[in-house]
Every structure is written in structure tokens, then in C-alpha cells.
Design a protein around this motif. Sequence first.
Motif, mmCIF file in Angstrom:
data_model
loop_
_atom_site.group_PDB
_atom_site.id
_atom_site.type_symbol
_atom_site.label_atom_id
_atom_site.label_comp_id
_atom_site.label_asym_id
_atom_site.label_seq_id
_atom_site.Cartn_x
_atom_site.Cartn_y
_atom_site.Cartn_z
ATOM 1 N N ARG A 228 -28.927 -7.412 12.245
ATOM 2 C CA ARG A 228 -30.083 -7.970 11.546
ATOM 3 C C ARG A 228 -30.571 -7.023 10.458
ATOM 4 O O ARG A 228 -30.929 -7.449 9.353
ATOM 5 C CB ARG A 228 -31.211 -8.272 12.539
ATOM 6 N N GLU A 229 -30.578 -5.730 10.764
ATOM 7 C CA GLU A 229 -31.033 -4.749 9.780
ATOM 8 C C GLU A 229 -30.124 -4.731 8.556
ATOM 9 O O GLU A 229 -30.594 -4.671 7.411
ATOM 10 C CB GLU A 229 -31.088 -3.362 10.423
ATOM 11 N N VAL A 230 -28.822 -4.776 8.794
ATOM 12 C CA VAL A 230 -27.871 -4.756 7.682
ATOM 13 C C VAL A 230 -28.040 -5.998 6.816
ATOM 14 O O VAL A 230 -28.082 -5.917 5.577
ATOM 15 C CB VAL A 230 -26.427 -4.650 8.206
ATOM 16 N N MET A 231 -28.165 -7.164 7.445
ATOM 17 C CA MET A 231 -28.300 -8.394 6.677
ATOM 18 C C MET A 231 -29.619 -8.440 5.918
ATOM 19 O O MET A 231 -29.676 -8.898 4.768
ATOM 20 C CB MET A 231 -28.162 -9.608 7.595
ATOM 21 N N ARG A 232 -30.690 -7.951 6.529
ATOM 22 C CA ARG A 232 -31.978 -7.906 5.825
ATOM 23 C C ARG A 232 -31.882 -7.028 4.584
ATOM 24 O O ARG A 232 -32.433 -7.358 3.531
ATOM 25 C CB ARG A 232 -33.081 -7.394 6.762
ATOM 26 N N GLU A 233 -31.173 -5.907 4.717
ATOM 27 C CA GLU A 233 -31.030 -5.005 3.577
ATOM 28 C C GLU A 233 -30.266 -5.676 2.440
ATOM 29 O O GLU A 233 -30.646 -5.568 1.267
ATOM 30 C CB GLU A 233 -30.310 -3.731 4.017
ATOM 31 N N PHE A 234 -29.202 -6.391 2.770
ATOM 32 C CA PHE A 234 -28.401 -7.037 1.736
ATOM 33 C C PHE A 234 -29.142 -8.192 1.069
ATOM 34 O O PHE A 234 -28.962 -8.451 -0.122
ATOM 35 C CB PHE A 234 -27.077 -7.544 2.326
ATOM 36 N N PHE A 235 -29.974 -8.896 1.838
ATOM 37 C CA PHE A 235 -30.634 -10.088 1.309
ATOM 38 C C PHE A 235 -32.076 -9.831 0.866
ATOM 39 O O PHE A 235 -32.777 -10.766 0.484
ATOM 40 C CB PHE A 235 -30.615 -11.204 2.358
ATOM 41 N N ALA A 236 -32.511 -8.584 0.890
ATOM 42 C CA ALA A 236 -33.918 -8.284 0.597
ATOM 43 C C ALA A 236 -34.304 -8.629 -0.839
ATOM 44 O O ALA A 236 -35.425 -9.085 -1.098
ATOM 45 C CB ALA A 236 -34.203 -6.808 0.870
ATOM 46 N N GLU A 237 -33.384 -8.422 -1.779
ATOM 47 C CA GLU A 237 -33.670 -8.655 -3.192
ATOM 48 C C GLU A 237 -32.547 -9.481 -3.815
ATOM 49 O O GLU A 237 -31.425 -9.490 -3.303
ATOM 50 C CB GLU A 237 -33.786 -7.318 -3.945
ATOM 51 N N PRO A 238 -32.833 -10.170 -4.927
ATOM 52 C CA PRO A 238 -31.759 -10.870 -5.638
ATOM 53 C C PRO A 238 -30.664 -9.887 -6.045
ATOM 54 O O PRO A 238 -30.934 -8.713 -6.320
ATOM 55 C CB PRO A 238 -32.463 -11.454 -6.871
ATOM 56 N N HIS A 239 -29.440 -10.368 -6.080
ATOM 57 C CA HIS A 239 -28.339 -9.482 -6.445
ATOM 58 C C HIS A 239 -28.531 -8.979 -7.871
ATOM 59 O O HIS A 239 -28.873 -9.738 -8.774
ATOM 60 C CB HIS A 239 -27.003 -10.210 -6.313
ATOM 61 N N GLU A 240 -28.295 -7.679 -8.062
ATOM 62 C CA GLU A 240 -28.617 -7.055 -9.343
ATOM 63 C C GLU A 240 -27.591 -7.323 -10.434
ATOM 64 O O GLU A 240 -27.888 -7.160 -11.624
ATOM 65 C CB GLU A 240 -28.754 -5.542 -9.157
ATOM 66 N N GLU A 241 -26.382 -7.729 -10.064
ATOM 67 C CA GLU A 241 -25.355 -7.926 -11.085
ATOM 68 C C GLU A 241 -25.493 -9.299 -11.738
ATOM 69 O O GLU A 241 -25.837 -10.280 -11.084
ATOM 70 C CB GLU A 241 -23.964 -7.782 -10.470
ATOM 71 N N PRO A 242 -25.213 -9.389 -13.035
ATOM 72 C CA PRO A 242 -25.347 -10.670 -13.738
ATOM 73 C C PRO A 242 -24.270 -11.662 -13.334
ATOM 74 O O PRO A 242 -23.216 -11.286 -12.819
ATOM 75 C CB PRO A 242 -25.205 -10.270 -15.212
ATOM 76 N N GLN A 243 -24.568 -12.930 -13.566
ATOM 77 C CA GLN A 243 -23.599 -13.993 -13.334
ATOM 78 C C GLN A 243 -22.345 -13.762 -14.176
ATOM 79 O O GLN A 243 -22.405 -13.260 -15.293
ATOM 80 C CB GLN A 243 -24.224 -15.346 -13.693
ATOM 81 N N ARG A 244 -21.184 -14.110 -13.606
ATOM 82 C CA ARG A 244 -19.923 -14.047 -14.329
ATOM 83 C C ARG A 244 -19.507 -15.443 -14.775
ATOM 84 O O ARG A 244 -19.929 -16.447 -14.210
ATOM 85 C CB ARG A 244 -18.814 -13.500 -13.427
ATOM 86 N N THR A 245 -18.650 -15.480 -15.784
ATOM 87 C CA THR A 245 -17.975 -16.706 -16.177
ATOM 88 C C THR A 245 -16.552 -16.326 -16.553
ATOM 89 O O THR A 245 -16.132 -15.174 -16.359
ATOM 90 C CB THR A 245 -18.699 -17.404 -17.344
ATOM 91 N N HIS A 246 -15.788 -17.265 -17.079
ATOM 92 C CA HIS A 246 -14.428 -16.925 -17.487
ATOM 93 C C HIS A 246 -14.490 -15.948 -18.663
ATOM 94 O O HIS A 246 -15.229 -16.185 -19.636
ATOM 95 C CB HIS A 246 -13.657 -18.182 -17.889
ATOM 96 N N PRO A 247 -13.748 -14.831 -18.598
ATOM 97 C CA PRO A 247 -13.835 -13.811 -19.659
ATOM 98 C C PRO A 247 -13.525 -14.332 -21.053
ATOM 99 O O PRO A 247 -13.990 -13.758 -22.048
ATOM 100 C CB PRO A 247 -12.801 -12.768 -19.215
ATOM 101 N N SER A 248 -12.756 -15.419 -21.150
ATOM 102 C CA SER A 248 -12.423 -15.956 -22.476
ATOM 103 C C SER A 248 -13.631 -16.575 -23.171
ATOM 104 O O SER A 248 -13.595 -16.818 -24.382
ATOM 105 C CB SER A 248 -11.314 -17.005 -22.353
ATOM 106 N N LEU A 249 -14.710 -16.806 -22.422
ATOM 107 C CA LEU A 249 -15.877 -17.486 -22.977
ATOM 108 C C LEU A 249 -16.930 -16.534 -23.525
ATOM 109 O O LEU A 249 -17.858 -16.964 -24.212
ATOM 110 C CB LEU A 249 -16.516 -18.377 -21.908
ATOM 111 N N VAL A 250 -16.810 -15.247 -23.208
ATOM 112 C CA VAL A 250 -17.803 -14.269 -23.648
ATOM 113 C C VAL A 250 -17.100 -12.998 -24.108
ATOM 114 O O VAL A 250 -15.933 -12.769 -23.799
ATOM 115 C CB VAL A 250 -18.806 -13.925 -22.515
ATOM 116 N N ASP A 251 -17.830 -12.169 -24.815
ATOM 117 C CA ASP A 251 -17.277 -10.910 -25.307
ATOM 118 C C ASP A 251 -17.489 -9.816 -24.259
ATOM 119 O O ASP A 251 -18.220 -8.852 -24.470
ATOM 120 C CB ASP A 251 -17.939 -10.531 -26.634
ATOM 121 N N ASP A 252 -16.852 -10.006 -23.098
ATOM 122 C CA ASP A 252 -16.983 -9.054 -21.995
ATOM 123 C C ASP A 252 -15.783 -9.243 -21.081
ATOM 124 O O ASP A 252 -15.494 -10.369 -20.652
ATOM 125 C CB ASP A 252 -18.284 -9.293 -21.221
#
Length: 259
Positions: A228-252
Motif C-alpha cells: 500500500r505504501e509503495v502504491m500510494r507513493e507512485f500514485f500520490a501525484e500526476p506523472h511528471e513526464e509529458p505525454q508521448r506521441t509518434h516521433p514523426s509528428l513532433v520535433d522530438d
Amino acid sequence: MSETTPRDALVVGGGVAGLTAATFLARADLDTLVVNDDEPIVRRNAHLENVPGFPAGVNSRLFTDLLSEQADRNGADRLAGRVTDLVVLGDDEDPLFRATVETDDGEETIEASRVVAASWSDASYLEDTGVDLRAAGSKTYVDVDDLGRTAVPGIYAAGRLTEIYHQAVVAAGDAAETAITLVHDSGTAFYNDWVAPTGYFTDRGREVPPACEEIDADERDRRERESREVMREFFAEPHEEPQRTHPSLVDDELGRLDE
């Protein structure tokens, strides 16, 4: 740099299939290393809606972070790098392989008794091993039997690389079955990966089978609190990394969206 002692298992690819295989292999007490280069393609999903155990779905980046944490906690090692070559050193009765890995710090060689290829969508390192590869348009797939064995004893493949359905839970199940097959083939004593309550086997006059465990109520409660402690830690905040898409659609190169 080279590792001097062969690993029991080398897993190539750190996506859903690779990390699931690593967890099962490490829990069977096999010395397991995961080598991963690119980000798993599952991290491009906006939201995973059909993974068992998440009634409202789960962030795809968070999901793969959980898989990494699980592999780590069960004893698997992970290395960031790309396997560029795999050489067969052993024979059918005593398999051994040497992998060349390119990392940010240079080139490493790693030997392992068995290899799980879970590296969608790169199979180039398998070309000189004798594994049966099959081209389909721009993709290359690995031919396996019903349990993940390739034509070369000691080399296995799991996940999308074997042309199974492109779903996270399907990749996980396929990798788990392949890993258990590898465990049996290695001669490791194994019955089932079960954690049972005290007396489940012994109160019926049976010894606790290999890879199984009996735990008492105190230990069960301790593990539940920890989970429970581990799951609470992982779900405590929104994930910090940005959404991904197909690399061909963006300059990244990772397909990160500027949100």
C-alpha cells in the motif's frame, strides 16, 4: 568494460514483455540483467484502459515505471544500452551467449546462459545466431514455438517481437509464460511462483514446493502494508513526464508533446 561472470539470463528490451520476463526470472533466483535502449512504445498511450487491476485505467508512463520497480525489487538488474550483436558460444546442451552492448560510456560485453529477446522492434542482433527471422513489411518478427522457444536452444523471444497481439496485457502474459519455460529448461527447481499462507502445504503433510513460500499472518500484514505504501507513493501525484506521441509528428526523438 565486460562482465566476468555469465548471467543466468539476459533480457533484451525493457518494455512490458521484457520487464515482466525479468520479474519472473529474478523471482526464480536466476541472475537476470535487462538491457534496454529506447523507451517502450506503450509509453505513447494517452491512458491504458484495459490492463487488469486498474478499474479506471492507468497512466502509461506510470505503468511502465511500476513494472521497472517490480523487476528491481525482485532482484533483476537493468542496464541502459543497445545490444548490437549476439554470438553463440555454447552448444545445445550447455548454451552460452555473448552480447555486445553499446552504452553512453562505451561498449560492454555480457555473457549469459540464456537470452530472452523482447526488443520490439529491433531484431538485428539476432541475425547471425541461427534464430528464424521473418520480415513483414518494415517489421521483423522472431519465430517461436508455443512456449517462446526459438530454433536456437537457449534463445527465447516474447512480446510483440513474436507477432502476438499489440496489447500490454497480452505481452505481459506471453513474457511470463516464456520466462517460466526458460526456468524449467534451465533445470532450476520450480513448481509455481506462489506465496501461500502458513500451513497451506505443510499442514497437508507436504513440503513447500520449489519457488513457493509460506508466510504467517504477521509477514502477510507487513507485505500488505508495504504494498500500500509503495502504491500510494507512485500514485500520490500526476506523472511528471509529458505525454508521448509518434516521433514523426513532433520535433522530438521521444515524441514528447509540448503541453
